[in-house]
Design a protein around this motif. Structure first.
Motif, PDB file in Angstrom:
ATOM      1  N   ASP A   1      24.872  17.426 -33.575  1.00  0.00           N
ATOM      2  CA  ASP A   1      25.056  16.819 -34.890  1.00  0.00           C
ATOM      3  C   ASP A   1      26.053  15.647 -34.762  1.00  0.00           C
ATOM      4  N   PRO A   2      25.648  14.442 -35.206  1.00  0.00           N
ATOM      5  CA  PRO A   2      26.546  13.290 -35.025  1.00  0.00           C
ATOM      6  C   PRO A   2      27.872  13.424 -35.785  1.00  0.00           C
ATOM      7  N   TYR A   3      27.904  14.295 -36.827  1.00  0.00           N
ATOM      8  CA  TYR A   3      29.164  14.501 -37.558  1.00  0.00           C
ATOM      9  C   TYR A   3      30.115  15.411 -36.791  1.00  0.00           C
ATOM     10  N   ASN A   4      29.544  16.204 -35.871  1.00  0.00           N
ATOM     11  CA  ASN A   4      30.365  17.159 -35.118  1.00  0.00           C
ATOM     12  C   ASN A   4      30.097  17.003 -33.631  1.00  0.00           C
ATOM     13  N   LEU A   5      30.663  15.979 -33.060  1.00  0.00           N
ATOM     14  CA  LEU A   5      30.408  15.737 -31.645  1.00  0.00           C
ATOM     15  C   LEU A   5      31.095  16.810 -30.807  1.00  0.00           C
ATOM     16  N   PRO A   6      30.461  17.233 -29.702  1.00  0.00           N
ATOM     17  CA  PRO A   6      31.056  18.304 -28.900  1.00  0.00           C
ATOM     18  C   PRO A   6      32.379  17.875 -28.257  1.00  0.00           C
ATOM     19  N   ILE A   7      33.239  18.852 -28.056  1.00  0.00           N
ATOM     20  CA  ILE A   7      34.494  18.595 -27.330  1.00  0.00           C
ATOM     21  C   ILE A   7      34.134  18.530 -25.852  1.00  0.00           C
ATOM     22  N   GLY A   8      34.852  17.731 -25.098  1.00  0.00           N
ATOM     23  CA  GLY A   8      34.577  17.611 -23.664  1.00  0.00           C
ATOM     24  C   GLY A   8      33.485  16.590 -23.429  1.00  0.00           C
ATOM     25  N   CYS A   9      32.653  16.815 -22.392  1.00  0.00           N
ATOM     26  CA  CYS A   9      31.543  15.902 -22.126  1.00  0.00           C
ATOM     27  C   CYS A   9      30.506  16.079 -23.229  1.00  0.00           C
ATOM     28  N   ARG A  10      30.057  14.979 -23.813  1.00  0.00           N
ATOM     29  CA  ARG A  10      29.133  15.066 -24.961  1.00  0.00           C
ATOM     30  C   ARG A  10      27.764  15.622 -24.580  1.00  0.00           C
ATOM     31  N   TYR A  11      27.483  15.655 -23.291  1.00  0.00           N
ATOM     32  CA  TYR A  11      26.162  16.136 -22.845  1.00  0.00           C
ATOM     33  C   TYR A  11      26.210  17.608 -22.436  1.00  0.00           C
ATOM     34  N   HIS A  12      27.363  18.260 -22.575  1.00  0.00           N
ATOM     35  CA  HIS A  12      27.515  19.551 -21.902  1.00  0.00           C
ATOM     36  C   HIS A  12      26.572  20.651 -22.404  1.00  0.00           C
ATOM     37  N   ASN A  13      26.170  20.604 -23.681  1.00  0.00           N
ATOM     38  CA  ASN A  13      25.288  21.682 -24.181  1.00  0.00           C
ATOM     39  C   ASN A  13      23.854  21.566 -23.653  1.00  0.00           C
ATOM     40  N   ARG A  14      23.531  20.430 -23.001  1.00  0.00           N
ATOM     41  CA  ARG A  14      22.164  20.241 -22.511  1.00  0.00           C
ATOM     42  C   ARG A  14      22.121  20.088 -20.989  1.00  0.00           C
ATOM     43  N   CYS A  15      23.288  20.151 -20.361  1.00  0.00           N
ATOM     44  CA  CYS A  15      23.366  19.759 -18.952  1.00  0.00           C
ATOM     45  C   CYS A  15      23.071  20.911 -17.987  1.00  0.00           C
ATOM     46  N   ASP A  16      22.244  20.649 -16.987  1.00  0.00           N
ATOM     47  CA  ASP A  16      21.918  21.639 -15.941  1.00  0.00           C
ATOM     48  C   ASP A  16      23.118  21.938 -15.047  1.00  0.00           C
ATOM     49  N   SER A  17      24.017  20.959 -14.923  1.00  0.00           N
ATOM     50  CA  SER A  17      25.107  21.089 -13.942  1.00  0.00           C
ATOM     51  C   SER A  17      26.447  21.407 -14.594  1.00  0.00           C
ATOM     52  N   PHE A  18      26.412  21.779 -15.855  1.00  0.00           N
ATOM     53  CA  PHE A  18      27.596  22.079 -16.669  1.00  0.00           C
ATOM     54  C   PHE A  18      28.618  22.979 -15.930  1.00  0.00           C
ATOM     55  N   ILE A  19      29.873  22.569 -15.900  1.00  0.00           N
ATOM     56  CA  ILE A  19      30.931  23.370 -15.262  1.00  0.00           C
ATOM     57  C   ILE A  19      31.812  23.951 -16.374  1.00  0.00           C
ATOM     58  N   ARG A  20      31.731  25.272 -16.532  1.00  0.00           N
ATOM     59  CA  ARG A  20      32.466  25.936 -17.617  1.00  0.00           C
ATOM     60  C   ARG A  20      33.978  25.767 -17.422  1.00  0.00           C
ATOM     61  N   GLY A  21      34.683  25.570 -18.509  1.00  0.00           N
ATOM     62  CA  GLY A  21      36.139  25.413 -18.427  1.00  0.00           C
ATOM     63  C   GLY A  21      36.558  23.988 -18.100  1.00  0.00           C
ATOM     64  N   LEU A  22      35.609  23.164 -17.752  1.00  0.00           N
ATOM     65  CA  LEU A  22      35.940  21.761 -17.485  1.00  0.00           C
ATOM     66  C   LEU A  22      35.124  20.857 -18.425  1.00  0.00           C
ATOM     67  N   CYS A  23      33.791  20.912 -18.256  1.00  0.00           N
ATOM     68  CA  CYS A  23      32.921  20.013 -19.030  1.00  0.00           C
ATOM     69  C   CYS A  23      33.009  20.276 -20.530  1.00  0.00           C
ATOM     70  N   ASP A  24      33.321  21.520 -20.929  1.00  0.00           N
ATOM     71  CA  ASP A  24      33.405  21.823 -22.362  1.00  0.00           C
ATOM     72  C   ASP A  24      34.835  21.691 -22.889  1.00  0.00           C
ATOM     73  N   GLU A  25      35.753  21.233 -22.027  1.00  0.00           N
ATOM     74  CA  GLU A  25      37.140  21.106 -22.489  1.00  0.00           C
ATOM     75  C   GLU A  25      37.676  19.679 -22.388  1.00  0.00           C
ATOM     76  N   ARG A  26      37.246  18.987 -21.331  1.00  0.00           N
ATOM     77  CA  ARG A  26      37.786  17.625 -21.147  1.00  0.00           C
ATOM     78  C   ARG A  26      36.664  16.615 -21.063  1.00  0.00           C
ATOM     79  N   GLU A  27      37.023  15.358 -21.435  1.00  0.00           N
ATOM     80  CA  GLU A  27      36.014  14.308 -21.374  1.00  0.00           C
ATOM     81  C   GLU A  27      36.133  13.596 -20.030  1.00  0.00           C
ATOM     82  N   PRO A  28      35.039  13.442 -19.273  1.00  0.00           N
ATOM     83  CA  PRO A  28      35.152  12.752 -17.990  1.00  0.00           C
ATOM     84  C   PRO A  28      35.446  11.261 -18.187  1.00  0.00           C
ATOM     85  N   THR A  29      36.147  10.665 -17.223  1.00  0.00           N
ATOM     86  CA  THR A  29      36.342   9.214 -17.272  1.00  0.00           C
ATOM     87  C   THR A  29      35.265   8.568 -16.410  1.00  0.00           C
TER      88      THR A  29
END
Ligand SMILES: Nc1ncnc2c1ncn2[C@@H]1O[C@H](COP(=O)(O)OP(=O)(O)OP(=O)(O)O)[C@@H](O)[C@H]1O
Ligand code: SF4
Ligand SMILES: [Mg+2]
Length: 329
Positions: free
Chosen positions: A283-311
């Motif tokens: 939902d564009p009103y509620n962007l995910p915390i961390g990497c914005r792609y994390h809920n759809r990503c095959d390579s998602f790293i728990r505790g990192l991708c859902d907490e911090r935004e990559p540079t």
């Protein structure tokens, strides 16, 4: 190559009663003279809002809340975000130095005037020439975009022309003032594949002649492969990967880019169906915390991708990616 446009950390938001949409949220890229930069991403990722921010033609509810849009002309660099969108300077730049073509040419041509009248008016708005000279220029441009019987097309109304023909008229009008930058927002999406290929070929030919820099927006990786020199992949208001077109297709890095590439039909593979990108766009009103792609990503790293935004990390020459798999911490 010389830079003509540089967008730095651009943020354009919509303030609505329902909440804030961060349509463009920290976008940076540059456009060099004579190159085609393809901007690709799914619907709603902020491609058009980026273009509208550069042209300063945003809807009233949208505001540029941060960043710079540097444009170089004879006087040097100027920051377009600092100009009044309706002021003289911006009106001079819009159409003359930076021109735009759209998916719907009907939005560009009013039905009550002929195509010629509108092309001539656009030329006279920016150039000091007589009506006859402007008509000759309009005619020359229609010939350049390979319109049969250009003289008679000048005297027709937009509704009397086919979609492909009108699209050519719009390109002719946009290029008639020899803009430094041409922004093409999905101009071939509504056309059938053959006409789409003809228009792309035509724009590439004209670009060589005029050496305009082009920003070509599309959601279609197939079009990107045909037209671009470099590509920027957008996801939810951000650029997640940038690379020269060959590198992007040979060695896509971001999991989202890989998913987009898997969604191109390949006859050679004889796939029956396109592979849809899994998961829902947040939902564009509620962007995910961390990497914005994390809920759809095959390579998602728990505790990192859902907490911090990559540079963003430069992995290879001119190949940059925003993902923890390549550093970015
Ligand atoms: N006029 C508007 N009012 C409110 N929100 C808008 C408006 N225009 C765009 N948005 C929102 O801004 C975000 C980016 O939209 P944008 O039109 O730039 O997407 P896009 O990448 O061009 O998509 P598409 O491929 O469908 O053209 C989306 O969440 C969209 O809903
Ligand atoms: S940062 Fe994590 S979630 Fe985001 S694309 Fe990379 S691996 Fe996937
Ligand atoms: Mg759009």
């Amino acid at each position: 190559m010389r830079k003509v446009l540089e967008v730095k950390n651009l943020r354009t938001h919509f303030e609505l009663v329902e909440g804030t949409i961060r349509a463009v949220d920290g976008v940076s890229f540059q456009l060099n003279e004579g190159e085609v930069l393809g901007i690709v991403g799914e619907s709603g990722c902020g491609k058009s809002v980026t273009a509208q921010s550069i042209m300063r033609i945003l809807p009233k509810s949208a505001k540029i809340v941060g960043g710079e849009i540097l444009f170089w002309n004879q006087q040097g660099a100027m920051d377009l975000t600092k100009l009044d969108s309706e002021g003289e300077q911006m009106r001079n730049i819009r159409g003359k130095d930076i021109a735009m073509i759209f998916q719907e040419p009907a939005a560009c041509f009013a039905p009550v005037y002929t195509v010629g009248e509108q092309m001539i008016e656009a030329i006279l708005l920016h150039e000091d020439m007589s009506k006859q000279e402007a008509r000759r220029l309009a005619l020359k441009m229609l010939e350049k975009v390979k319109i049969p019987n250009p003289e008679s097309v000048l005297d027709r109304y937009s509704f009397q022309l086919s979609g492909g023909m009108l699209q050519r008229c719009m390109i002719a009008m946009a290029l008639s003032l020899n803009p430094k930058v041409l922004i093409a927002d999905e101009p071939t999406t509504a056309l059938d594949v053959t006409i789409q290929a003809q228009i792309i070929y035509l724009v590439k030919q004209l670009q060589k002649e005029y050496s305009s820099a082009i920003m070509w927006i599309t959601h279609d990786m197939g079009v990107i492969a045909q037209i671009s020199d470099r590509v920027a992949v957008m996801y939810l208001g951000q650029i997640v990967e940038t690379a020269p077109v060959k590198d992007l297709f040979r060695n896509p890095l971001h999991p989202y880019t890989r998913a987009l590439l898997r969604s191109i039909p390949r006859l050679a593979r004889r796939k029956k169906k396109l592979e849809a990108i899994k998961g829902v766009v947040p939902d564009p009103y509620n962007l995910p915390i961390g990497c914005r792609y994390h809920n759809r990503c095959d390579s998602f790293i728990r505790g990192l991708c859902d907490e911090r935004e990559p540079t963003e990390v430069e992995v290879d020459v001119a190949h940059r990616v925003k993902c923890f798999l390549y550093g970015g911490r």
